[in-house]
Write a protein that holds these residues in place. Structure first.
Motif, short mmCIF file in Angstrom:
data_model
loop_
_atom_site.label_atom_id
_atom_site.label_comp_id
_atom_site.label_asym_id
_atom_site.label_seq_id
_atom_site.Cartn_x
_atom_site.Cartn_y
_atom_site.Cartn_z
N VAL A 90 18.27 -18.02 -8.92
CA VAL A 90 17.73 -17.11 -7.91
C VAL A 90 17.15 -17.93 -6.77
O VAL A 90 16.69 -19.06 -6.98
CB VAL A 90 16.67 -16.18 -8.57
N GLU A 91 17.24 -17.36 -5.56
CA GLU A 91 16.64 -18.05 -4.41
C GLU A 91 15.98 -16.98 -3.53
O GLU A 91 16.38 -15.82 -3.58
CB GLU A 91 17.70 -18.83 -3.63
N ALA A 92 14.99 -17.40 -2.78
CA ALA A 92 14.29 -16.44 -1.93
C ALA A 92 13.84 -17.12 -0.66
O ALA A 92 13.55 -18.32 -0.65
CB ALA A 92 13.09 -15.85 -2.66
N SER A 93 13.80 -16.33 0.40
CA SER A 93 13.16 -16.81 1.62
C SER A 93 12.29 -15.67 2.13
O SER A 93 12.57 -14.49 1.86
CB SER A 93 14.21 -17.21 2.67
N ALA A 94 11.24 -16.03 2.80
CA ALA A 94 10.29 -15.00 3.24
C ALA A 94 9.59 -15.43 4.51
O ALA A 94 9.49 -16.62 4.82
CB ALA A 94 9.26 -14.73 2.14
N LEU A 95 9.13 -14.41 5.22
CA LEU A 95 8.25 -14.63 6.37
C LEU A 95 6.88 -14.09 5.99
O LEU A 95 6.75 -12.91 5.64
CB LEU A 95 8.79 -13.88 7.59
N PHE A 96 5.90 -14.95 6.04
CA PHE A 96 4.50 -14.54 5.84
C PHE A 96 3.76 -14.63 7.17
O PHE A 96 4.06 -15.51 7.99
CB PHE A 96 3.82 -15.45 4.80
N LEU A 97 2.86 -13.72 7.37
CA LEU A 97 2.05 -13.71 8.59
C LEU A 97 0.61 -14.04 8.22
O LEU A 97 0.04 -13.39 7.31
CB LEU A 97 2.09 -12.32 9.23
N VAL A 98 0.06 -15.02 8.89
CA VAL A 98 -1.35 -15.34 8.67
C VAL A 98 -2.19 -14.18 9.21
O VAL A 98 -1.93 -13.68 10.30
CB VAL A 98 -1.72 -16.66 9.39
N VAL A 99 -3.13 -13.75 8.40
CA VAL A 99 -4.00 -12.62 8.79
C VAL A 99 -5.46 -13.03 8.63
O VAL A 99 -5.77 -13.98 7.89
CB VAL A 99 -3.72 -11.36 7.92
N GLY A 100 -6.32 -12.31 9.29
CA GLY A 100 -7.76 -12.52 9.11
C GLY A 100 -8.21 -11.89 7.80
O GLY A 100 -7.51 -11.04 7.24
N LEU A 101 -9.36 -12.31 7.33
CA LEU A 101 -9.85 -11.79 6.05
C LEU A 101 -10.08 -10.28 6.10
O LEU A 101 -10.03 -9.59 5.08
CB LEU A 101 -11.12 -12.52 5.63
N GLU A 102 -10.28 -9.73 7.31
CA GLU A 102 -10.50 -8.27 7.43
C GLU A 102 -9.26 -7.49 6.99
O GLU A 102 -9.37 -6.34 6.58
CB GLU A 102 -10.91 -7.89 8.86
N HIS A 103 -8.08 -8.14 7.03
CA HIS A 103 -6.85 -7.48 6.57
C HIS A 103 -7.02 -6.99 5.13
O HIS A 103 -6.58 -5.89 4.78
CB HIS A 103 -5.66 -8.44 6.65
N PHE A 104 -7.66 -7.83 4.30
CA PHE A 104 -7.75 -7.52 2.86
C PHE A 104 -8.82 -6.47 2.58
O PHE A 104 -8.83 -5.87 1.52
CB PHE A 104 -8.03 -8.80 2.07
N ALA A 105 -9.71 -6.25 3.56
CA ALA A 105 -10.76 -5.25 3.36
C ALA A 105 -10.21 -3.84 3.55
O ALA A 105 -10.82 -2.86 3.13
CB ALA A 105 -11.90 -5.50 4.34
N ARG A 106 -9.01 -3.71 4.15
CA ARG A 106 -8.47 -2.38 4.45
C ARG A 106 -8.18 -1.57 3.21
O ARG A 106 -8.13 -0.35 3.24
CB ARG A 106 -7.21 -2.51 5.30
N GLY A 107 -7.94 -2.28 2.09
CA GLY A 107 -7.65 -1.56 0.85
C GLY A 107 -8.91 -1.20 0.08
O GLY A 107 -8.82 -0.72 -1.06
#
Ligand SMILES: CCCCC/C=C\C/C=C\C/C=C\C/C=C\CCCC(=O)SCCNC(=O)CCNC(=O)[C@H](O)C(C)(C)COP(=O)(O)OP(=O)(O)OC[C@H]1O[C@@H](n2cnc3c(N)ncnc32)[C@H](O)[C@@H]1OP(=O)(O)O
Length: 116
Positions: A90-107
């Motif tokens: 198996v192989e994978a490629s991905a694009l990740f976007l750097v986010v601020g810590l406030e991104h994780f507070a949305r949940g």
């Protein structure tokens, strides 16, 4: 980064074979952990998985992931999984976007876990 992973009956798709979605989850999580180690809070924007051979349950696989390149807040990452004979399954490629810590507070991250 390297990890060893064994799928089990919880991840079954076709008999004896891991579900493709479970394989994708593991690869996505591998990337998440890679970026955590690097120290960049980042989230998946795009994920592509190539399934070269069936991923068998109860079989150890070596997973390797790394950052291919960075363009500003965009992190392009790649991974592959190989069997004990060294064959790529198996192989994978991905694009990740750097986010601020406030991104994780949305949940509502400090909410109590849902009772089973
Ligand atoms: C180190 C300390 C860390 C501390 C962290 C603290 C707490 C964290 C807590 C827990 C974390 C725990 C566990 C995490 C577990 C696992 C992680 C696994 C990974 C995941 O499970 S993570 C969840 C799934 N993930 C999402 O939930 C993301 C949803 N999404 C969004 O939240 C937005 O989407 C966002 C913010 C990402 C971006 O939003 P946005 O509006 O800022 O940007 P946009 O979407 O427009 O795209 C940006 C640029 O990417 C280009 N682009 C798009 N597609 C492309 C492609 N295919 N190829 C080339 N370029 C492409 C565009 O063209 C544009 O480029 P340009 O900027 O140059 O125009």
């Amino acid at each position: 980064m390297r990890a060893r992973h064994v799928f089990d009956e919880r991840h079954v798709g076709a008999p004896g074979i891991a579900h493709g979605g479970a394989v994708a989850t593991v690869l996505d999580d591998l990337f998440g952990f890679l970026l955590y180690l690097i120290g960049e809070p980042a989230v998946t924007r795009h994920l592509e998985v190539g399934y070269r051979s069936p991923v068998l349950l109860g079989t150890p696989y070596l997973l390797e992931a790394g950052v291919q390149r960075r363009e500003g807040r965009k992190l392009f990452v790649r991974a592959q999984g190989t069997d004990e004979g060294g064959a790529a399954v198996v192989e994978a490629s991905a694009l990740f976007l750097v986010v601020g810590l406030e991104h994780f507070a949305r949940g509502g991250g400090d909410a109590a876990p849902v009772a089973p």
